[in-house]
Design an enzyme around this catalytic site. Sequence first.
Site, PDB file in Angstrom:
ATOM      1  N   TYR A 145     -33.459 -49.455  13.130  1.00  0.00           N
ATOM      2  CA  TYR A 145     -34.469 -48.471  13.532  1.00  0.00           C
ATOM      3  C   TYR A 145     -34.034 -47.042  13.318  1.00  0.00           C
ATOM      4  CZ  TYR A 145     -36.858 -52.254  16.071  1.00  0.00           C
ATOM      5  OH  TYR A 145     -37.528 -53.394  16.400  1.00  0.00           O
ATOM      6  N   ASN A 200     -32.256 -56.047  11.462  1.00  0.00           N
ATOM      7  CA  ASN A 200     -33.110 -55.203  12.300  1.00  0.00           C
ATOM      8  C   ASN A 200     -32.480 -53.819  12.333  1.00  0.00           C
ATOM      9  OD1 ASN A 200     -34.448 -57.546  12.961  1.00  0.00           O
ATOM     10  ND2 ASN A 200     -33.893 -57.527  15.134  1.00  0.00           N
ATOM     11  N   HIS A 209     -34.572 -65.573  20.934  1.00  0.00           N
ATOM     12  CA  HIS A 209     -34.812 -64.126  21.033  1.00  0.00           C
ATOM     13  C   HIS A 209     -34.709 -63.748  22.517  1.00  0.00           C
ATOM     14  CE1 HIS A 209     -36.778 -60.574  18.777  1.00  0.00           C
ATOM     15  NE2 HIS A 209     -36.459 -60.125  19.968  1.00  0.00           N
ATOM     16  N   ARG A 239     -43.504 -62.976  11.883  1.00  0.00           N
ATOM     17  CA  ARG A 239     -42.247 -63.360  12.542  1.00  0.00           C
ATOM     18  C   ARG A 239     -42.491 -63.445  14.043  1.00  0.00           C
ATOM     19  NH1 ARG A 239     -37.397 -59.868  14.610  1.00  0.00           N
ATOM     20  NH2 ARG A 239     -36.059 -61.561  15.273  1.00  0.00           N
ATOM     21  N   GLU A 247     -36.846 -56.237  11.398  1.00  0.00           N
ATOM     22  CA  GLU A 247     -37.415 -55.291  12.373  1.00  0.00           C
ATOM     23  C   GLU A 247     -37.143 -53.865  11.949  1.00  0.00           C
ATOM     24  OE1 GLU A 247     -36.425 -55.685  16.545  1.00  0.00           O
ATOM     25  OE2 GLU A 247     -36.591 -57.870  16.444  1.00  0.00           O
ATOM     26  N   GLU A 256     -30.295 -60.604  16.994  1.00  0.00           N
ATOM     27  CA  GLU A 256     -29.407 -59.532  17.449  1.00  0.00           C
ATOM     28  C   GLU A 256     -28.317 -59.997  18.398  1.00  0.00           C
ATOM     29  OE1 GLU A 256     -31.541 -56.152  18.920  1.00  0.00           O
ATOM     30  OE2 GLU A 256     -32.576 -55.834  17.024  1.00  0.00           O
TER      31      GLU A 256
HETATM   32  C1  GAL Z   1     -34.883 -55.178  19.128  1.00  0.00           C
HETATM   33  C2  GAL Z   1     -35.427 -56.450  19.678  1.00  0.00           C
HETATM   34  C3  GAL Z   1     -36.908 -56.471  19.822  1.00  0.00           C
HETATM   35  C4  GAL Z   1     -37.527 -55.150  20.199  1.00  0.00           C
HETATM   36  C5  GAL Z   1     -36.918 -53.983  19.448  1.00  0.00           C
HETATM   37  C6  GAL Z   1     -37.339 -52.615  19.901  1.00  0.00           C
HETATM   38  O1  GAL Z   1     -33.604 -54.994  19.632  1.00  0.00           O
HETATM   39  O2  GAL Z   1     -35.056 -57.525  18.860  1.00  0.00           O
HETATM   40  O3  GAL Z   1     -37.193 -57.503  20.706  1.00  0.00           O
HETATM   41  O4  GAL Z   1     -37.608 -54.977  21.540  1.00  0.00           O
HETATM   42  O5  GAL Z   1     -35.524 -54.035  19.519  1.00  0.00           O
HETATM   43  O6  GAL Z   1     -36.487 -52.107  20.858  1.00  0.00           O
END
Ligand code: GAL
Length: 488
Positions: A324, A322, A144, A99, A391, A189
């Site tokens: 985390y 995405n 992006h 990607r 992500e 995002e």
């Molecule tokens: C997301 C973004 C990425 C990367 C990641 C880690 O928000 O799409 O570009 O930076 O966070 O913070």
Amino acid sequence: MSLLIFLVLILSIGASSASNATNNKRFPENFLWGCGTSAYQIEGGWNADGKGPSIWDNITHENPNFIKDGKNADVSADSYHKYEVDIAMLKELGVNFYRFSISWPRVLPTGFPDNVNQPGVLYYKNLIAELRSNGIEPVVTMYHNDLPQTLQDRDGIKNPDFVDWFAQYSRFCFQTFGDDVHYWLTINEPYVACTIGFYSVVYVDGIDDYVCMKNFLLAHATAWHIYHEELKMKGKVGIVLNSNWFEPETNSTEDLEASERTMQFIWGWLGHPLYKGDYPEIMKIRVANRSKLEGYNQSRIQELTSEEIAFAKGTNDFFAANTYTTSMVKRIPEAPIGTPSHNKDLGVESYQPSNWQSTGLDWLKVVPWGMRKLLKWIKNEYSNPPILITENGYADSTGELEDTSRMNYIRDYLSYIRDAMEYDGVNVIGYSYWSLMDNFEWVSGYTAKFGVINVNFTDPERTRTRKLSSYYYEKVIRNRCLVDDCQD
Ligand code: GAL
């Protein structure tokens, strides 16, 4: 691979297979494994061969204080010149897809297709051809964060004409690269771009963020219609939504409602119009009520017309997510009426307990169990869409090679993903680790490193070195399994 790395890898995989928590079932054969990057974060070549400036080129040059270490991505990992090395590493990892994003001002320096920068086009043509000849599927993000500065000079995303600008740009991308690209991601995002990122500096809270999100929604839907109806192309088009899982602090009705409300305000802001039609009811009601009390004669949310609702509904071929981390959320008393704010419209408190495992970034705590809850919520809310995790990743501040924490993060998040597939019937079609390599992490500059591959940013050659986690991820991909002792 050095002997030390090899030994640590063996020991950690041994430890992981002993852990009851790690799911030991193989992933399906057609599960897609990938790694992600974005143009501004890795390419460098910021003004090479006719590229125009983006808003990130400008803000990092004109206002270095905006960035934690005062640095920029003029060179970054220099992938503009080193894409073949990147692809060789992807090949070693054994991924099915890569990607990456197209830099809009690299291919269209003024933002418009009447002025095409051929060397920029050639760069992406070569990148795509090289991926294909290595059997790696390109998954391409069109936007992006790196808007051409020329378009920002015309008010950027909050200009209603943005929808048409993006239509022209996306048509150009589909026609130029579409024969070799079958997975398109329109916008990365939108929520972050409109509320937290660059736009939080130039846009007014509680007002412009609603305009920005509406324009992104309509821009995405327009691109989807162009792809499927005008050009009749055969691939898939999605938008990348993002955020955390929001866990209720208690089981009280108030906290459960606060959690659901947050999910609707963030994931549902565009998820609801895409899958169900229109903004979530709770959002419409709350923003309309507060707008009225603040003295506005219409809701700040920018109500969608019935035509817009019909136009946007059903325009996501897969759910690209995405994610985390996780936050706790609780109900708080209604904020007094005053200056508009998106957070007051939402009206909850969210936080991350201090005993959650921290990383190199404040907002990123390691909370793998939240992944399963998030996936289950998406499944139930949007009638079981195919989900591509675009992500997910771990940051440290050093870029260290023996990155056991990152390896454990990958293992534990994927374990909850596998659980969600197995026990909750969630249709996860693939996973893309963020990021293939260390890169420029927006406002954090080079102080946060996400890569499974280290980049030496002080070396003019920008030498890449594989980290321990890359060997683990390679093995996971090869075996389609997180542990040594796998079950079919
Ligand atoms: C997301 C973004 C990425 C990367 C990641 C880690 O928000 O799409 O570009 O930076 O966070 O913070």
